[in-house]
Design a protein around this motif. Structure first.
Motif: not given
Length: 229
Positions: A24-28, A61-69, A84-87, A225-229
């Motif tokens: 698992f991980g997350f990203s911004v 700006f965007c933020v995600n969580v990650l599940a990797d199989l 995701y936030f934007g205009n 995005t920049f993932y941290f795993e």
């Protein structure tokens, strides 16, 4: 031989990180939203002909969580729900208005479309062989998008739900305590988002003319995005 030995003596960070069945991980990151607008060249009864376009883009700006199989040595299945936030600022130009028109709003108008997306991306990741502490990869997948923003009575109204195809590329960077994975992804909308049924504008033809001048709106995005795993 000495150079070859030195090249292979580099310390490998997290040598067994890719052997995990699930991690698992997350990203911004940031996203750049765009609309592919198809104008139909409609001319109103009073001779106006409006064309819509997005001349410039601003980052969101965007933020995600990650599940990797882990599927195999080279393939992984990834699920990365997030927000995701934007205009997007849409500019409208009346092609039939003279340059010295007395009322500027009869020649140029604009609309700021704010978006708050809940995204559900599913991607297949193909990774190359690891070289020291680097491992490049490519992704392809599909993403469900739902805009939770409130509807407003403006020139164009977009539907809330969309489906997008995604392709991307990135690189796993193995650090001592985690993997840092910068990734660039391109998202292509598949659904016409233009809401043609506008009962809120039935008594406002000055606003309805913008909706009638457009036949199709597709949503596209570029996401870094920049993932941290």
């Amino acid at each position: 031989m000495a150079a070859f030995a030195q090249d292979n003596d580099k310390i490998l960070n997290r040598p067994y990180a890719d052997m995990k069945k699930v991690h698992f991980g997350f990203s911004v990151g940031m996203n750049f939203q765009d609309l592919n607008i198809t104008n139909n060249g409609l001319v109103t009864d009073d001779g106006q002909s409006w064309f819509a376009d997005i001349p410039s883009h601003s980052p969101g700006f965007c933020v995600n969580v990650l599940a990797d199989l882990r599927l195999s040595r080279y393939f992984n299945l990834r699920f990365t729900p997030g927000m995701y936030f934007g205009n997007k600022v849409v500019k409208y130009v009346n092609a039939n208005a003279p340059a010295d028109v007395a009322e500027p709003e009869l020649r140029l108008q604009s609309q700021n479309i704010k978006a708050t997306y809940v995204v559900l991306p599913v991607d297949l990741k193909y990774s190359a062989l690891r070289y020291h502490n680097l491992r490049p990869y490519f992704t392809a997948g599909v993403m469900g998008v739902y805009d939770v923003g409130k509807e407003r009575s403006e020139q164009l109204r977009l539907k809330n739900f969309n489906t997008m195809l995604t392709v991307g590329m990135g690189c796993d960077i193995y650090l001592p305590f985690f993997k840092l994975c910068p990734e660039l992804k391109f998202c292509f909308g598949l659904r016409n988002l233009l809401e043609k049924n506008r009962p809120d504008l039935q008594d406002n033809p000055d606003m309805m003319k913008f909706t009638n001048s457009v036949s199709k709106v597709l949503d596209n995005m570029v996401v870094l995005t920049f993932y941290f795993e």
